[in-house]
Scaffold this motif. Structure first.
Motif, PDB file in Angstrom:
ATOM      1  N   THR A 120       0.847  -1.191   0.000  1.00  0.00           N
ATOM      2  CA  THR A 120       0.000   0.000   0.000  1.00  0.00           C
ATOM      3  C   THR A 120       0.882   1.239   0.000  1.00  0.00           C
ATOM      4  O   THR A 120       2.112   1.149   0.058  1.00  0.00           O
ATOM      5  N   ASN A 121       0.244   2.398  -0.026  1.00  0.00           N
ATOM      6  CA  ASN A 121       0.999   3.653  -0.018  1.00  0.00           C
ATOM      7  C   ASN A 121       1.341   4.126   1.388  1.00  0.00           C
ATOM      8  O   ASN A 121       2.215   4.974   1.558  1.00  0.00           O
ATOM      9  N   SER A 122       0.641   3.606   2.407  1.00  0.00           N
ATOM     10  CA  SER A 122       0.811   4.104   3.765  1.00  0.00           C
ATOM     11  C   SER A 122       0.267   3.104   4.761  1.00  0.00           C
ATOM     12  O   SER A 122      -0.420   2.140   4.393  1.00  0.00           O
ATOM     13  N   GLY A 123       0.534   3.365   6.032  1.00  0.00           N
ATOM     14  CA  GLY A 123      -0.027   2.536   7.083  1.00  0.00           C
ATOM     15  C   GLY A 123      -1.535   2.645   7.162  1.00  0.00           C
ATOM     16  O   GLY A 123      -2.228   1.644   7.371  1.00  0.00           O
ATOM     17  N   ALA A 124      -2.056   3.852   7.016  1.00  0.00           N
ATOM     18  CA  ALA A 124      -3.507   4.037   7.064  1.00  0.00           C
ATOM     19  C   ALA A 124      -4.191   3.264   5.947  1.00  0.00           C
ATOM     20  O   ALA A 124      -5.246   2.654   6.147  1.00  0.00           O
ATOM     21  N   GLU A 125      -3.586   3.262   4.761  1.00  0.00           N
ATOM     22  CA  GLU A 125      -4.162   2.514   3.652  1.00  0.00           C
ATOM     23  C   GLU A 125      -4.094   1.010   3.922  1.00  0.00           C
ATOM     24  O   GLU A 125      -4.996   0.258   3.537  1.00  0.00           O
TER      25      GLU A 125
ATOM     26  N   GLY B 195      -6.826   5.005  23.230  1.00  0.00           N
ATOM     27  CA  GLY B 195      -5.456   5.447  23.021  1.00  0.00           C
ATOM     28  C   GLY B 195      -4.831   4.978  21.732  1.00  0.00           C
ATOM     29  O   GLY B 195      -3.728   5.393  21.388  1.00  0.00           O
ATOM     30  N   GLY B 196      -5.513   4.091  21.005  1.00  0.00           N
ATOM     31  CA  GLY B 196      -4.950   3.572  19.764  1.00  0.00           C
ATOM     32  C   GLY B 196      -4.917   4.613  18.663  1.00  0.00           C
ATOM     33  O   GLY B 196      -5.697   5.574  18.658  1.00  0.00           O
ATOM     34  N   PHE B 197      -4.024   4.413  17.715  1.00  0.00           N
ATOM     35  CA  PHE B 197      -3.953   5.288  16.539  1.00  0.00           C
ATOM     36  C   PHE B 197      -3.645   4.423  15.326  1.00  0.00           C
ATOM     37  O   PHE B 197      -2.651   3.687  15.314  1.00  0.00           O
ATOM     38  N   HIS B 198      -4.500   4.537  14.303  1.00  0.00           N
ATOM     39  CA  HIS B 198      -4.353   3.696  13.117  1.00  0.00           C
ATOM     40  C   HIS B 198      -4.386   4.479  11.816  1.00  0.00           C
ATOM     41  O   HIS B 198      -4.395   3.877  10.743  1.00  0.00           O
ATOM     42  N   GLY B 199      -4.451   5.823  11.885  1.00  0.00           N
ATOM     43  CA  GLY B 199      -4.395   6.610  10.666  1.00  0.00           C
ATOM     44  C   GLY B 199      -5.306   7.814  10.694  1.00  0.00           C
ATOM     45  O   GLY B 199      -6.017   8.058  11.675  1.00  0.00           O
ATOM     46  N   ARG B 200      -5.287   8.571   9.593  1.00  0.00           N
ATOM     47  CA  ARG B 200      -6.055   9.811   9.487  1.00  0.00           C
ATOM     48  C   ARG B 200      -7.118   9.756   8.393  1.00  0.00           C
ATOM     49  O   ARG B 200      -7.777  10.753   8.139  1.00  0.00           O
ATOM     50  N   THR B 201      -7.279   8.625   7.715  1.00  0.00           N
ATOM     51  CA  THR B 201      -8.347   8.503   6.732  1.00  0.00           C
ATOM     52  C   THR B 201      -9.682   8.330   7.448  1.00  0.00           C
ATOM     53  O   THR B 201      -9.729   8.094   8.654  1.00  0.00           O
ATOM     54  N   LEU B 202     -10.770   8.437   6.717  1.00  0.00           N
ATOM     55  CA  LEU B 202     -12.084   8.483   7.350  1.00  0.00           C
ATOM     56  C   LEU B 202     -12.376   7.223   8.162  1.00  0.00           C
ATOM     57  O   LEU B 202     -12.860   7.296   9.290  1.00  0.00           O
ATOM     58  N   ALA B 203     -12.091   6.059   7.609  1.00  0.00           N
ATOM     59  CA  ALA B 203     -12.367   4.816   8.342  1.00  0.00           C
ATOM     60  C   ALA B 203     -11.426   4.641   9.520  1.00  0.00           C
ATOM     61  O   ALA B 203     -11.836   4.205  10.595  1.00  0.00           O
ATOM     62  N   THR B 204     -10.146   4.970   9.337  1.00  0.00           N
ATOM     63  CA  THR B 204      -9.199   4.780  10.434  1.00  0.00           C
ATOM     64  C   THR B 204      -9.414   5.783  11.555  1.00  0.00           C
ATOM     65  O   THR B 204      -9.071   5.502  12.709  1.00  0.00           O
ATOM     66  N   LEU B 205      -9.963   6.951  11.257  1.00  0.00           N
ATOM     67  CA  LEU B 205     -10.318   7.894  12.324  1.00  0.00           C
ATOM     68  C   LEU B 205     -11.233   7.239  13.338  1.00  0.00           C
ATOM     69  O   LEU B 205     -11.116   7.452  14.548  1.00  0.00           O
ATOM     70  N   ASN B 206     -12.157   6.434  12.837  1.00  0.00           N
ATOM     71  CA  ASN B 206     -13.121   5.786  13.710  1.00  0.00           C
ATOM     72  C   ASN B 206     -12.447   4.764  14.616  1.00  0.00           C
ATOM     73  O   ASN B 206     -12.905   4.515  15.738  1.00  0.00           O
TER      74      ASN B 206
ATOM     75  N   LYS C 208     -10.948  13.512  15.331  1.00  0.00           N
ATOM     76  CA  LYS C 208     -12.345  13.298  14.972  1.00  0.00           C
ATOM     77  C   LYS C 208     -13.211  14.546  15.110  1.00  0.00           C
ATOM     78  O   LYS C 208     -14.380  14.528  14.730  1.00  0.00           O
ATOM     79  N   GLN C 209     -12.651  15.614  15.664  1.00  0.00           N
ATOM     80  CA  GLN C 209     -13.448  16.811  15.929  1.00  0.00           C
ATOM     81  C   GLN C 209     -13.953  17.441  14.635  1.00  0.00           C
ATOM     82  O   GLN C 209     -13.205  17.634  13.679  1.00  0.00           O
ATOM     83  N   GLY C 210     -15.248  17.748  14.609  1.00  0.00           N
ATOM     84  CA  GLY C 210     -15.835  18.459  13.487  1.00  0.00           C
ATOM     85  C   GLY C 210     -16.023  17.629  12.236  1.00  0.00           C
ATOM     86  O   GLY C 210     -16.357  18.168  11.176  1.00  0.00           O
ATOM     87  N   ILE C 211     -15.833  16.312  12.316  1.00  0.00           N
ATOM     88  CA  ILE C 211     -15.919  15.458  11.129  1.00  0.00           C
ATOM     89  C   ILE C 211     -17.336  14.947  10.909  1.00  0.00           C
ATOM     90  O   ILE C 211     -17.761  14.682   9.793  1.00  0.00           O
ATOM     91  N   GLY C 212     -18.092  14.777  11.993  1.00  0.00           N
ATOM     92  CA  GLY C 212     -19.440  14.221  11.877  1.00  0.00           C
ATOM     93  C   GLY C 212     -19.429  12.714  12.011  1.00  0.00           C
ATOM     94  O   GLY C 212     -18.475  12.122  12.499  1.00  0.00           O
TER      95      GLY C 212
END
Length: 417
Positions: free
Chosen positions: A99-104, A127-138, A147-151
């Motif tokens: 993939t191109n990144s960890g989030a992907e 406390g986990g962190f798995h990326g900044r894409t829409l699905a990984t934000l969740n 996640k602030q202001g994303i809906g």
């Protein structure tokens, strides 16, 4: 910095402009030297401009800069996947995709988990962190600022406490929370996968309790749930071993990789049980840039240097230096803000706390500035941004590492309540 052309939604930790780097040292555009304990946030285990990686990039760029693998396969991708599967050393037949990144990588793992189980729910950890894409934000176990202001986010995703000796959450507490989750919130038969980090990165370098990991592995096996292990930050020697899951006594169904896989060139991977990786129909996995030839060449050159002996030597040397310094600081009362030493191996965090034991993010904000002014770059982590994240290259020269710790020591001593 060209502030008018950069989004203000990008938060800059160190407002300087780098020009060049070598191993664990970087220089800004004004020629000022810094010791880098950020390492591209865990990307540069082999340092800036590693000579073997640079040579591999240059040689590959002269042969083939790109071919979309799912359109026309190329040799570096084929060579890397064979080498990578062997390097991971799982006990079962494994395959994967680049993939191109960890989030992907995380996003594709979710697709695979859903396709295999025909379920949609995911359980992640506080406390986990798995990326900044829409699905990984969740998946991330932290709201601010991700996640602030994303809906509404794609789901369903549930979170459990992360049991670690570094955060006072016990195995028993985590198991009771898991029991409550499946008694009150969701039917366990709707869960596709659990996803966890063996050592949380953004969460503050918290090491997972092995007993919990073993219980979770058995729990997943008994219920047809996949266990996804995220080694994007903890992998490729940061813990003194190839990967952090080894210290837990388990193997993942799917393993997420990224960051130090390719010496600074964007690349990630999902590797797992072959029957799982082959479940989705042809064409369901892939990507235009995924497994770019130059990135693959950089990764092959990186893996060539990551022998067990090298990783053990680098990790043990760095761990010994950090632990000895910390113990001396603690014994001498260097700083009233000095809290716990978190993590394992060379993946270590230093907690800053107030007199009452509460997190001290204001002290870390000051420390970020004073260490930078003194020529050391460090990185914050933890729910409250109160834990110093130490991510110096594993290849850092011992004298340069000691110099960096000297700066950190002076600046810690200078923190005033």
């Amino acid at each position: 910095m060209p502030a008018q052309t950069i989004s203000n939604s990008i938060a800059i930790v160190h407002p300087i402009e780098l020009d060049h780097g070598r191993n664990a040292e970087v220089w800004d555009v004004d020629g000022k030297r810094y010791i880098d304990f950020v390492g591209g946030i865990g990307v540069l285990n082999l340092g800036h401009c590693n000579p073997a990686v640079v040579a591999a990039i240059q040689a590959q760029a002269a042969r083939l800069t790109h071919s979309a693998f799912n359109a026309v396969p190329h040799t570096p991708y084929l060579q890397l996947m064979e080498r990578l599967v062997a390097f991971i050393g799982l006990s079962y037949p494994a395959s994967g995709m680049l993939t191109n990144s960890g989030a992907e990588a995380a996003e594709n793992a979710l697709k695979i988990a859903r396709g295999v189980t025909r379920r949609t729910a995911v359980v992640a950890f506080d406390g986990g962190f798995h990326g900044r894409t829409l699905a990984t934000l969740n998946l991330n176990g932290k709201v601010a600022p991700y996640k602030q202001g994303i809906g509404l986010l794609p789901g369903p995703v549930y979170h459990l406490p992360y049991p670690s000796p570094d955060n006072d959450v016990s195995v028993d507490q985590a198991l009771k929370a898991m029991e409550r989750l499946f008694s009150v919130e969701i039917d366990v038969n709707e869960v596709a996968c659990f996803i966890l980090e063996p050592i949380q990165g953004e969460g503050g370098f918290l090491a997972l309790e092995p007993a919990f990991a073993r219980h979770l592995r058995q729990f997943c096996d008994e219920r047809g749930i996949l266990l996804i292990v995220d080694e994007i930050q903890s992998g490729f020697g940061r813990t003194g071993q190839r990967f952090g899951f080894g210290r837990l006594g388990i193997e993942p169904d799917l393993l997420l990789l990224g960051k130090s896989i390719a010496g600074g060139v964007p690349l990630g991977a999902v590797v797992g049980r072959r029957q799982l990786m082959d479940t989705l129909q042809r064409g369901a996995l892939g990507g235009t840039y995924s497994g770019n030839p130059i990135a693959c060449a950089a990764a092959l050159a990186s893996l060539e240097q990551m022998s067990d002996s090298n990783l053990a030597t680098w990790g043990e040397r760095q761990e010994k230096a950090i632990v000895e310094r910390y113990q001396r600081w603690k014994a001498s009362g260097l700083s009233a803000y000095l809290g716990r030493l978190t993590g394992t191996g060379a993946m270590r965090g230093i907690e800053l706390v107030n007199a009452d034991g509460s997190p001290a993010p204001q002290a870390l904000a000051t420390l970020l500035q004073t260490t930078r002014e003194a020529g050391l770059l460090i990185m914050p982590s933890g729910k409250y941004r109160h834990i110093v994240r130490l991510l110096a290259p594993l290849t850092i020269e011992p004298e340069v590492f000691e110099e960096g710790l000297d700066i950190l020591e002076r600046c810690l001593a200078g923190l005033s309540a």
